[in-house]
Design an enzyme around this catalytic site. Sequence first.
Site, PDB file in Angstrom:
ATOM      1  CB  CYS A   2      -0.982   0.014   1.436  1.00  0.00           C
ATOM      2  SG  CYS A   2      -1.686  -1.452   1.836  1.00  0.00           S
TER       3      CYS A   2
ATOM      4  NE  ARG B 213       4.732   1.352  -1.501  1.00  0.00           N
ATOM      5  CZ  ARG B 213       5.119   1.073  -0.908  1.00  0.00           C
ATOM      6  NH1 ARG B 213       6.390   1.824  -0.861  1.00  0.00           N
ATOM      7  NH2 ARG B 213       5.325   1.051   0.674  1.00  0.00           N
TER       8      ARG B 213
ATOM      9  CD1 TRP C  34      -2.025  -5.840  -3.467  1.00  0.00           C
ATOM     10  CD2 TRP C  34      -1.668  -6.479  -1.193  1.00  0.00           C
ATOM     11  NE1 TRP C  34      -1.204  -6.950  -3.979  1.00  0.00           N
ATOM     12  CE2 TRP C  34      -0.299  -7.503  -2.410  1.00  0.00           C
ATOM     13  CE3 TRP C  34      -1.067  -6.716  -0.428  1.00  0.00           C
ATOM     14  CZ2 TRP C  34      -0.569  -8.807  -1.976  1.00  0.00           C
ATOM     15  CZ3 TRP C  34      -0.557  -7.748  -0.197  1.00  0.00           C
ATOM     16  CH2 TRP C  34      -0.278  -9.258  -0.987  1.00  0.00           C
TER      17      TRP C  34
ATOM     18  CG  ASN D 190       1.429   1.543   3.977  1.00  0.00           C
ATOM     19  OD1 ASN D 190      -0.395   1.704   2.912  1.00  0.00           O
ATOM     20  ND2 ASN D 190       2.224   2.165   3.018  1.00  0.00           N
ATOM     21  N   GLY D 191       0.360  -1.461   6.422  1.00  0.00           N
ATOM     22  CA  GLY D 191       0.810  -2.569   7.817  1.00  0.00           C
ATOM     23  C   GLY D 191      -0.414  -3.433   7.730  1.00  0.00           C
TER      24      GLY D 191
ATOM     25  CD  GLU E  45      14.684 -13.501 -10.325  1.00  0.00           C
ATOM     26  OE1 GLU E  45      13.925 -12.969 -11.057  1.00  0.00           O
ATOM     27  OE2 GLU E  45      14.759 -14.058  -9.416  1.00  0.00           O
TER      28      GLU E  45
ATOM     29  CE  LYS F  65      12.327 -10.703 -12.183  1.00  0.00           C
ATOM     30  NZ  LYS F  65      11.309 -11.529 -10.755  1.00  0.00           N
TER      31      LYS F  65
ATOM     32  CD  GLU G 199       8.039 -11.788  -9.927  1.00  0.00           C
ATOM     33  OE1 GLU G 199       7.825 -11.198  -9.032  1.00  0.00           O
ATOM     34  OE2 GLU G 199       8.238 -11.628 -10.624  1.00  0.00           O
TER      35      GLU G 199
ATOM     36  CG  HIS H  73      14.912 -37.586  -8.761  1.00  0.00           C
ATOM     37  ND1 HIS H  73      15.082 -39.060  -7.561  1.00  0.00           N
ATOM     38  CD2 HIS H  73      16.275 -37.601  -9.904  1.00  0.00           C
ATOM     39  CE1 HIS H  73      16.827 -39.791  -8.206  1.00  0.00           C
ATOM     40  NE2 HIS H  73      17.408 -38.517  -8.794  1.00  0.00           N
TER      41      HIS H  73
ATOM     42  CE  LYS I 114      10.187  -3.004  -7.107  1.00  0.00           C
ATOM     43  NZ  LYS I 114      10.936  -4.294  -8.427  1.00  0.00           N
TER      44      LYS I 114
END
Length: 628
Positions: A2, A27, A77, A102-103, A500, A504, A507, A523, A623
């Site tokens: 947020c 964000r 958010w 925020n939080g 990574e 990406k 995401e 396996h 973010k």
Amino acid sequence: MCGIVGGIAERNVVPVLVEGLRRLEYRGYDSSGIAVCESLGQLERVRAIGKIKNLQEKIEKRDEALTAPLAIAHTRWATHGVPSEKNAHPHVSNNLVAVVHNGIIENYQEIKARQQAAGYQFESDTDTEVVAHAIHSYLEKGCELYDAVRAATAEFKGAYAIGVINHQQPDTLIAARKGSPLVIGIGIGEHFIASDVSALLPVTQQFIFLEEGDIAKVTREKVAIFDNNGDAVEREIRQSNLSATSVELGKHKHYMHKEIFEQPQAVIDTLEGRISHEHVLVSSFGHGAESVLETVQQVQIIACGTSYHAGLVAKYWFEDILAMPCYVEVASEFRYRNPVYLDKTLFVTISQSGETADTLAALQQVNLFRKKSVTSGADKNKACAISTLAICNVAESSLTRESDLTCLTHAGPEIGVASTKAFTTQLVTLALLLVSIGKVQNRISDGQEQRIIEGLQKLPNLINSALKHEKTIKIIARLFADKQHALFLGRGTMYPIALEGALKLKEISYIHAEAYPAGELKHGPLALIDENMPVIAIAPLDDLLEKLKANLQEVKARGGQMIVFEDEDSDISSDESFKVLKVTQNVGRITAPITFNIALQLLSYHVALIKGTDVDQPRNLAKSVTVE
């Protein structure tokens, strides 16, 4: 996560705050809102679901213009309560006080029950509404706004950054933080608050970074700050080196694309001032770094997401080149178990923002252990010699302030949610750390040091060369137009790069992607292979190349579509089953993972374009993850 922005001035601050929200879009958010204290001493609030433009449209469609010299605004958010207008911030209590937050208030249910028993009505499903009601309850008892906020926050457990206004005190804006970042922008006859300096760059480049437990009383003329004990304190005013245009798109369609192409310069900036006459300057890790690093016997890396993958790459480097044990763990796991702290450990935290909640909590847990170890009578003579180092992109972050040593990555502002240049510069910084420890402990020779430095200095050109393959990668990306799954393979340092790459892709394109060490195919993952499962492999010219080629043949034999990013000399033949792209040449152990990752970034970006997703602000993601 947020975003908060607020301001008090002689002028109308509404346009400034809306622009601030726009600059905080990166964000991640699902709704936005603004509350103003008009000149007549009344609170007005406008909220909207979706993009900032929806809020802007609602403001513009009002019968009367929304103008005010005092206001707070927010991008939300969702945590408690679904994305909806009623759950959007700011939250208001009895049309007297408005709050942005925020939080997470962890004990909000307990507080809410008390407030409902006292007659408070709740309009939202959020934890934030208890903040507004708590402050209101103290205002009703005769407290001024600052005192009401201090009394209310004493009840809260969890993390918060809040901005508060009260129409009965139209000359005051209150800001408070605990566990979530908050800055104050300094102007002439006006002041602003925000969760990120980027929100305020059009109006100021001077900032105060509130510290843990601070509460600030902000007026047009001055800023008064009080610490956790209620004592007046002075906090340094810092000049930001960022400009308002540094977070603009320029010629690029998306921030992610812009930031991918900024990586050569980001590497140059990260190396600048840290190498002299083919030697790494150990002092670049902070005052006293040499004496700290010469005693290190093992490295413990803690991080989340992309930063965790950077740590995994570094593990190979430390153990292969320095023969030094290196342990890497996800921060959210580390902080909730009972870890064994080894003597003479360098505890390295990695975070782009320096505010990642789990990483910061893990560092605080280590610092608490160190404090107890030193003060405990029984353990006083056996205190663990643990040192902490933060690798971060934000100079004034909580992570840097709470660490013994700090090395900034100098990636510059990273707006896209999917990290690109931050990851690359984290790897560069970890390579510098590797050399620094190797030097002070005589684990590497001068020749080894020089070869690593030469490789790092070649990186900008290597990255530029990899970027020139964009047109070919755009063509390869078309193979994913109808795909819902993908598999990434790598060996050695390329396994974390495969992780990574998969991250990406999932995401920003929403394709389900997994990564495995190529040797693990038999396996389990081999069962997934068919003509609908593209397999992306990374093939550098190294000791494991022949084994990787055998793994790729196993995929081919089962009808899989292979996409191989290889070294020019890896010599993997391209046919209908193998799409081979020669990404680079003559890369070493340090530069190879960084260079090959560039191609995977571009692949994910162009697949996302084909899929039509929101590249810079993918659904459900933020973010900076500043709450658990």
